[in-house]
Design a protein around this motif. Structure first.
Motif, PDB file in Angstrom:
ATOM      1  N   ARG A  98      -2.015   2.024  -9.580  1.00 36.06           N
ATOM      2  CA  ARG A  98      -0.819   2.819  -9.882  1.00 36.06           C
ATOM      3  C   ARG A  98      -0.575   2.969 -11.378  1.00 36.06           C
ATOM      4  N   THR A  99      -1.222   2.155 -12.191  1.00 33.08           N
ATOM      5  CA  THR A  99      -1.093   2.329 -13.639  1.00 33.08           C
ATOM      6  C   THR A  99      -1.873   3.546 -14.118  1.00 33.08           C
ATOM      7  N   GLY A 102       0.336   9.071 -12.763  1.00 31.10           N
ATOM      8  CA  GLY A 102       1.551   9.418 -13.479  1.00 31.10           C
ATOM      9  C   GLY A 102       2.301  10.578 -12.856  1.00 31.10           C
ATOM     10  N   VAL A 103       3.441  10.891 -13.443  1.00 35.33           N
ATOM     11  CA  VAL A 103       4.268  12.019 -13.020  1.00 35.33           C
ATOM     12  C   VAL A 103       4.701  12.769 -14.278  1.00 35.33           C
ATOM     13  N   PRO A 145      11.038  13.096 -12.902  1.00 34.51           N
ATOM     14  CA  PRO A 145       9.838  12.256 -12.822  1.00 34.51           C
ATOM     15  C   PRO A 145      10.171  10.770 -12.727  1.00 34.51           C
ATOM     16  N   SER A 149       8.574   8.449  -9.813  1.00 37.25           N
ATOM     17  CA  SER A 149       7.751   7.268 -10.119  1.00 37.25           C
ATOM     18  C   SER A 149       8.329   6.013  -9.469  1.00 37.25           C
ATOM     19  N   HIS A 152       7.643   5.652  -5.707  1.00 42.37           N
ATOM     20  CA  HIS A 152       6.288   5.308  -5.277  1.00 42.37           C
ATOM     21  C   HIS A 152       5.639   4.219  -6.129  1.00 42.37           C
ATOM     22  N   LEU A 154       4.826   4.276  -9.360  1.00 38.75           N
ATOM     23  CA  LEU A 154       3.759   4.837 -10.193  1.00 38.75           C
ATOM     24  C   LEU A 154       4.030   4.510 -11.655  1.00 38.75           C
ATOM     25  N   GLN A 155       3.075   3.876 -12.311  1.00 37.89           N
ATOM     26  CA  GLN A 155       3.294   3.322 -13.643  1.00 37.89           C
ATOM     27  C   GLN A 155       2.548   4.048 -14.745  1.00 37.89           C
ATOM     28  N   ASN A 158       4.794   9.187 -17.698  1.00 42.68           N
ATOM     29  CA  ASN A 158       5.973   9.656 -16.977  1.00 42.68           C
ATOM     30  C   ASN A 158       6.935  10.319 -17.956  1.00 42.68           C
ATOM     31  N   SER A 184      -5.817   9.264 -17.269  1.00 48.54           N
ATOM     32  CA  SER A 184      -5.207   9.073 -15.947  1.00 48.54           C
ATOM     33  C   SER A 184      -6.184   9.551 -14.882  1.00 48.54           C
TER      34      SER A 184
END
Length: 417
Positions: A98-99, A102-103, A145, A149, A152, A154-155, A158, A184
């Motif tokens: 998850r790192t 991104g968003v 965003p 993130s 979910h 997400l890291q 962002n 990413s």
């Protein structure tokens, strides 16, 4: 540095002509207008009394009431479309890093509904400040965003891009760049907007930017028509999952199309009007095609900005003819805003989805509501008027331009392994 290939693996849409990608695409291909009298507020005293609203949306399908109260509609719309895109992409975040996900999200105005409601409530009182503690978090554009993130875990990168009506396309270009450079693996990108309220309609009316065809809303958005009189305000959200090709193949993802280039420029001309000769538009398209390593003749379809404004439609057409030369007359061109209205900062996302699906399905959605040719616009161009057309679409280019002179172009093509 070797650049990675970037592909589209998931789509989500919440639009005035459909609350899912399938419904949206059906509406586009069948030339459905999303315009109708405004229901979000009493618009009876406004110059414009209609818009392209999202219909039948219930945020509580996606979140509980407590969470919904913390979000402006533009964030709720973002959650809805990204949920669909993530499911469509088959992303199992529990089995992914998850790192590296991104968003990057676009919105031109953000929480205008929240701002309008809070200030109106304050003005009714005795001057004592009694604001909702979520007033600022609901209003800020970057909370879209942010919420996605957090929803979910997400890291990765962002943030939001803000460039008026070019916002979502700028967000997609940023997402494309992060993945292509190897920083990413996956980016959830797109844009959302919710400005059909007193401030949004009243403000654009004051600028004389909106159509006032109150007697016939469904035909009010008529890009490239001689009698166009302004854009029709729209709202909603579009979400796209972009992924490096190697990451997508490793997890067996389906692939809609490949993103191959992006271009950005500034008109450096006027705060709201596009350059009359389309110089900034031409530069953005040129840069996108160069970035993609393509020739002008490789483009089959252009989803134009085409807002149905007197000046903008002419300048974009001039840019296309000037740039593409004789090939301009072999292109299909269409403005899907004739159906959805103008989703402002979300426009680039929903129009990129239209372009992706045109590439996937070899169908060009139409420009509806054409009645009379404009002598200032080259009538030999194929604007795909009124009826969708089947043709091979190997590559599609999508334009979005924003107040402030921002121009952004993105190119997608068929994925061929």
């Amino acid at each position: 540095m070797e650049l990675k290939r970037v592909v589209v693996t998931g789509l989500g849409a919440l639009t005035p002509i459909g609350n899912t990608v399938a419904e949206y695409w059906y509406g586009l291909v069948n030339g459905v207008s999303g315009a109708a009298p405004i229901t979000h507020f009493d618009a009876s005293k406004f110059k414009t009394q209609f818009a392209c609203e999202v219909k039948g949306f219930d945020p509580h399908v996606y979140m509980d009431r407590k969470e919904a109260r913390k979000m402006d509609p533009f964030v709720q719309y973002a959650i809805a479309s990204t949920d669909e895109a993530i499911k469509d992409a088959g992303l199992d975040f529990g089995n992914l890093d998850r790192t590296r996900i991104g968003v990057i999200w676009g919105s031109g105005i953000g929480g205008l509904t929240t701002f309008t409601e809070e200030v109106a409530q304050f003005s009714k009182g005795d001057g004592t400040p009694r604001f909702n503690p979520f007033f600022i978090p609901k209003m800020l554009i970057d909370l879209a965003p942010g919420h996605i993130s957090m929803r979910h875990g997400l890291q990765g990168p962002n943030f939001s891009s803000v460039s008026a009506c070019a916002s979502a396309t700028n967000a997609m270009i940023d997402a494309f760049t992060y993945i292509r450079s190897g920083r990413s693996d996956v980016i959830i990108t797109g844009g959302s907007e919710a400005t059909i309220n007193e401030a949004g309609i009243g403000g654009f009316n004051a600028m004389h930017a909106l159509s006032t065809r109150n007697d016939d809303p469904k035909t009010a958005s008529r890009p490239f028509d001689k009698d166009r009189d302004g854009f029709v305000s729209g709202e909603g959200s579009g979400a796209i999952v972009l992924e490096s090709l190697e990451h997508a193949l490793a997890r067996g993802a389906k692939i809609y199309a490949e993103v191959v280039g992006g271009g950005m420029s500034a008109d450096a001309y006027h705060i709201t009007a596009s350059h009359p000769e389309g110089l900034g538009a031409k530069l953005a398209m040129t840069m996108a095609i160069k970035d993609a390593g393509m020739d002008f003749s490789d483009i089959d379809y252009i989803n134009v900005h085409g807002t149905s404004t007197p000046v903008g439609d002419v300048s974009e057409t001039k840019a296309i003819v000037d740039l593409f030369g004789e090939h301009a007359y072999k292109l299909n061109i269409s403005s899907t805003k004739s159906m959805t209205g103008h989703l402002l900062g979300a426009a680039g996302a929903v129009e990129a989805i239209a372009s992706i699906l045109a590439v996937k399905n070899d169908i060009v959605p139409p420009t509806i509501n054409h009645f009379t040719d404009d002598p200032e616009i080259d009538s030999k161009l194929n604007f795909t008027f009124n009826t969708a057309q089947k043709r091979v679409v190997n590559a599609a280019l999508s334009n979005t331009f924003g107040f402030g002179g921002h121009n952004a172009t993105i190119i997608v093509k068929k994925y061929n392994g």
